[in-house]
Design an enzyme around this catalytic site. Structure first.
Site, PDB file in Angstrom:
ATOM      1  N   GLY A  12       1.551 -10.930  -0.252  1.00  0.00           N
ATOM      2  CA  GLY A  12       2.542 -11.214  -1.296  1.00  0.00           C
ATOM      3  C   GLY A  12       3.776 -10.348  -1.126  1.00  0.00           C
ATOM      4  O   GLY A  12       4.228 -10.083  -0.009  1.00  0.00           O
ATOM      5  N   GLN A  13       4.324  -9.910  -2.270  1.00  0.00           N
ATOM      6  CA  GLN A  13       5.579  -9.159  -2.244  1.00  0.00           C
ATOM      7  C   GLN A  13       5.451  -7.864  -1.454  1.00  0.00           C
ATOM      8  O   GLN A  13       6.249  -7.586  -0.567  1.00  0.00           O
ATOM      9  CB  GLN A  13       6.002  -8.832  -3.690  1.00  0.00           C
ATOM     10  CG  GLN A  13       6.303 -10.052  -4.537  1.00  0.00           C
ATOM     11  CD  GLN A  13       7.713 -10.553  -4.299  1.00  0.00           C
ATOM     12  OE1 GLN A  13       8.046 -10.978  -3.186  1.00  0.00           O
ATOM     13  NE2 GLN A  13       8.546 -10.520  -5.313  1.00  0.00           N
ATOM     14  N   ILE A  14       4.442  -7.040  -1.794  1.00  0.00           N
ATOM     15  CA  ILE A  14       4.294  -5.760  -1.084  1.00  0.00           C
ATOM     16  C   ILE A  14       3.842  -6.016   0.348  1.00  0.00           C
ATOM     17  O   ILE A  14       4.353  -5.403   1.297  1.00  0.00           O
ATOM     18  CB  ILE A  14       3.298  -4.811  -1.796  1.00  0.00           C
ATOM     19  CG1 ILE A  14       3.749  -4.538  -3.239  1.00  0.00           C
ATOM     20  CG2 ILE A  14       3.171  -3.492  -1.031  1.00  0.00           C
ATOM     21  CD1 ILE A  14       2.809  -3.666  -4.046  1.00  0.00           C
ATOM     22  N   ASP A  34      -3.988 -13.510   3.925  1.00  0.00           N
ATOM     23  CA  ASP A  34      -3.920 -13.934   2.515  1.00  0.00           C
ATOM     24  C   ASP A  34      -4.777 -15.174   2.357  1.00  0.00           C
ATOM     25  O   ASP A  34      -5.061 -15.873   3.335  1.00  0.00           O
ATOM     26  CB  ASP A  34      -2.465 -14.215   2.099  1.00  0.00           C
ATOM     27  CG  ASP A  34      -2.267 -14.079   0.583  1.00  0.00           C
ATOM     28  OD1 ASP A  34      -1.665 -13.085   0.151  1.00  0.00           O
ATOM     29  OD2 ASP A  34      -2.743 -14.971  -0.161  1.00  0.00           O
ATOM     30  N   ARG A  83       1.520  -6.744 -12.303  1.00  0.00           N
ATOM     31  CA  ARG A  83       1.783  -6.782 -13.746  1.00  0.00           C
ATOM     32  C   ARG A  83       2.935  -7.713 -14.083  1.00  0.00           C
ATOM     33  O   ARG A  83       3.837  -7.910 -13.305  1.00  0.00           O
ATOM     34  CB  ARG A  83       2.183  -5.380 -14.229  1.00  0.00           C
ATOM     35  CG  ARG A  83       1.048  -4.449 -14.368  1.00  0.00           C
ATOM     36  CD  ARG A  83       1.467  -3.255 -15.182  1.00  0.00           C
ATOM     37  NE  ARG A  83       2.251  -2.287 -14.426  1.00  0.00           N
ATOM     38  CZ  ARG A  83       2.892  -1.270 -14.986  1.00  0.00           C
ATOM     39  NH1 ARG A  83       2.860  -1.114 -16.306  1.00  0.00           N
ATOM     40  NH2 ARG A  83       3.545  -0.401 -14.258  1.00  0.00           N
ATOM     41  N   ARG A  89      -1.254  -1.510 -16.413  1.00  0.00           N
ATOM     42  CA  ARG A  89      -1.982  -1.670 -15.142  1.00  0.00           C
ATOM     43  C   ARG A  89      -3.451  -1.978 -15.424  1.00  0.00           C
ATOM     44  O   ARG A  89      -4.090  -2.741 -14.704  1.00  0.00           O
ATOM     45  CB  ARG A  89      -1.876  -0.390 -14.314  1.00  0.00           C
ATOM     46  CG  ARG A  89      -0.464  -0.071 -13.856  1.00  0.00           C
ATOM     47  CD  ARG A  89      -0.421   1.215 -13.078  1.00  0.00           C
ATOM     48  NE  ARG A  89       0.928   1.543 -12.609  1.00  0.00           N
ATOM     49  CZ  ARG A  89       1.804   2.276 -13.288  1.00  0.00           C
ATOM     50  NH1 ARG A  89       1.491   2.762 -14.478  1.00  0.00           N
ATOM     51  NH2 ARG A  89       2.999   2.539 -12.791  1.00  0.00           N
ATOM     52  N   ASN A 121      -3.664  -2.589  -8.193  1.00  0.00           N
ATOM     53  CA  ASN A 121      -3.896  -1.938  -9.486  1.00  0.00           C
ATOM     54  C   ASN A 121      -5.045  -2.563 -10.258  1.00  0.00           C
ATOM     55  O   ASN A 121      -5.368  -3.717 -10.010  1.00  0.00           O
ATOM     56  CB  ASN A 121      -2.612  -2.061 -10.334  1.00  0.00           C
ATOM     57  CG  ASN A 121      -1.650  -0.919 -10.066  1.00  0.00           C
ATOM     58  OD1 ASN A 121      -2.070   0.227  -9.939  1.00  0.00           O
ATOM     59  ND2 ASN A 121      -0.359  -1.238 -10.011  1.00  0.00           N
ATOM     60  N   ARG A 152       9.772   8.554  -7.076  1.00  0.00           N
ATOM     61  CA  ARG A 152      10.522   8.167  -8.285  1.00  0.00           C
ATOM     62  C   ARG A 152      11.029   9.425  -9.002  1.00  0.00           C
ATOM     63  O   ARG A 152      12.208   9.520  -9.364  1.00  0.00           O
ATOM     64  CB  ARG A 152       9.607   7.364  -9.219  1.00  0.00           C
ATOM     65  CG  ARG A 152       9.388   5.940  -8.732  1.00  0.00           C
ATOM     66  CD  ARG A 152       8.298   5.219  -9.512  1.00  0.00           C
ATOM     67  NE  ARG A 152       8.333   3.778  -9.241  1.00  0.00           N
ATOM     68  CZ  ARG A 152       7.327   2.961  -9.474  1.00  0.00           C
ATOM     69  NH1 ARG A 152       6.185   3.415  -9.980  1.00  0.00           N
ATOM     70  NH2 ARG A 152       7.441   1.677  -9.216  1.00  0.00           N
ATOM     71  N   HIS A 176      -2.971   7.010 -11.650  1.00  0.00           N
ATOM     72  CA  HIS A 176      -1.742   6.206 -11.571  1.00  0.00           C
ATOM     73  C   HIS A 176      -1.612   5.391 -12.857  1.00  0.00           C
ATOM     74  O   HIS A 176      -1.828   4.196 -12.897  1.00  0.00           O
ATOM     75  CB  HIS A 176      -1.814   5.277 -10.357  1.00  0.00           C
ATOM     76  CG  HIS A 176      -0.552   4.492 -10.142  1.00  0.00           C
ATOM     77  ND1 HIS A 176       0.672   5.076 -10.010  1.00  0.00           N
ATOM     78  CD2 HIS A 176      -0.339   3.150 -10.024  1.00  0.00           C
ATOM     79  CE1 HIS A 176       1.594   4.131  -9.820  1.00  0.00           C
ATOM     80  NE2 HIS A 176       0.998   2.957  -9.830  1.00  0.00           N
TER      81      HIS A 176
END
Ligand code: A3D
Length: 321
Positions: A12-14, A34, A83, A89, A121, A152, A176
């Site tokens: 997916g995105q990551i 996937d 999410r 999460r 997560n 961050r 986390h």
């Protein structure tokens, strides 16, 4: 030296950004898995077709068949739902636990010697479950969270102090989730304590503390801040970068000291749980856990975070995992 093989479970995105970064850094050949038909094949084809431009030369392939991850040295897992706005999460627990159980069984069968980095997560619970189902030694199963949370925190510090983020060193420990523990006392700009720089900037210790507290709070909520803006998913560029830093440390046996979700065996007064702590990462995975001396307040914050991790793991066990 033969090239390493890196399997990415979840395209997916990551997963897509991971594949691109790993290829660009030539850390190894990439297999992107996937369950969605053709999608990982399409993403890896797209990335491979940029290889002439970006100047990398590794093999990239997409698959829907776990047999293709055979012989992987490293596996990075992002399979699972992200999410949406309004979700914590922990709300992902039962869906993602079901997915993680199936992934762990498949990795155990097809890539039994791999080192595994988990990103899905709720992170601390997913790492715990993967290790339990796979039976892999604890040093070979770790989670990515602290590298991102620390980055961050460092970013917010750099903005506040108007210094290059490259010179900021800051570490976040714990689970986390909202109880994570940014270590303000140890945060520094090339050795100069951040708290001292804030006091000089504001010429007022209580204002300096207020500004630091606000950065700590923003760090804890940073994932949610991105979710609220994206609306359809969660952060993906920065989590991928964070996992690639860990992957490089392992593949190149760099002995980097990085905050990592690792299994504790009496370190920090915790026995038998996965928690985010400083870890030396090298070719054996989590090679050494580094203990940092904590004052009473920091230890209490870490204890609270560990309690949150324990209750998440208990919830997962109550669900039958
Ligand atoms: P997304 O783009 O939805 O990708 C997840 C992929 O998993 C999808 O392509 C699915 O098809 C795939 N998938 C679903 N079920 C399976 C299965 N059984 N086997 C293999 N693949 C499957 O999400 P994303 O990439 O944005 O996020 C992935 C995970 O990372 C989510 O759980 C996020 O919450 C988590 N995440 C963690 C962090 C940390 O720092 C720990 C940060 C951001 C996101």
């Amino acid at each position: 030296m033969s090239r390493k093989k890196i399997a990415l479970i979840g395209g997916g995105q990551i997963g897509g950004v991971l594949a691109q970064h790993i290829a660009q850094k030539e850390l190894g050949d990439v297999v992107l898995f996937d369950i969605v038909e053709d999608m990982p094949q399409g993403k890896t084809l797209d990335i491979a077709e940029a290889s002439r431009i970006d100047g990398f030369d590794v093999k990239l392939s997409g698959t829907n068949d776990y047999k293709d991850i055979a012989g992987s040295d490293l596996v990075i897992i992002t399979a699972g739902l992200p999410r949406k706005p309004g979700m914590s999460r922990d709300d992902l627990l039962s869906t993602n636990a079901k997915i993680m159980k199936s992934v762990a069984e498949a990795v155990k069968t097809n890539a039994p010697n791999a080192i595994v980095i988990i990103i899905s997560n709720p992170l601390d619970a997913m790492v715990t479950l993967f290790q339990k189902v796979s039976g892999f030694p604890h040093n070979r199963v770790i989670g990515q969270a602290g590298v991102l949370d620390s980055s961050r925190f460092s970013t917010f510090i750099a903005w506040e102090l108007e210094v290059s983020v490259k010179d900021v060193n800051a570490m976040v420990l714990g689970g986390h989730g909202d109880t994570m523990v940014p270590l303000t006392r140890y945060a520094n700009v090339n050795g100069v304590p951040v708290l001292e720089m804030l006091e000089r900037k504001y010429k007022d210790a209580s204002k300096a503390k207020e500004v630091m507290d606000a950065m700590v709070e923003r760090t804890k909520m940073a994932g949610g801040e991105v979710v609220k803006l994206l609306k359809t998913g969660s952060a993906f560029y920065s989590p991928a970068s964070a996992a690639v830093e860990m992957a490089a440390a392992i593949i190149k046996n760099e002995k980097r000291l990085l905050p990592t979700c690792a299994f504790l065996n009496n370190e920090y007064g915790v026995k038998g749980y996965y928690v985010g702590v400083p870890v030396v990462l090298g070719e054996k995975g989590a090679e050494r856990i580094i203990e940092v001396s904590l004052n009473e307040e920091e230890q209490a914050a870490l204890d609270k975070s560990v309690t949150a991790v324990k209750s998440l793991v208990e919830d997962m066990e109550r669900l039958g995992f």
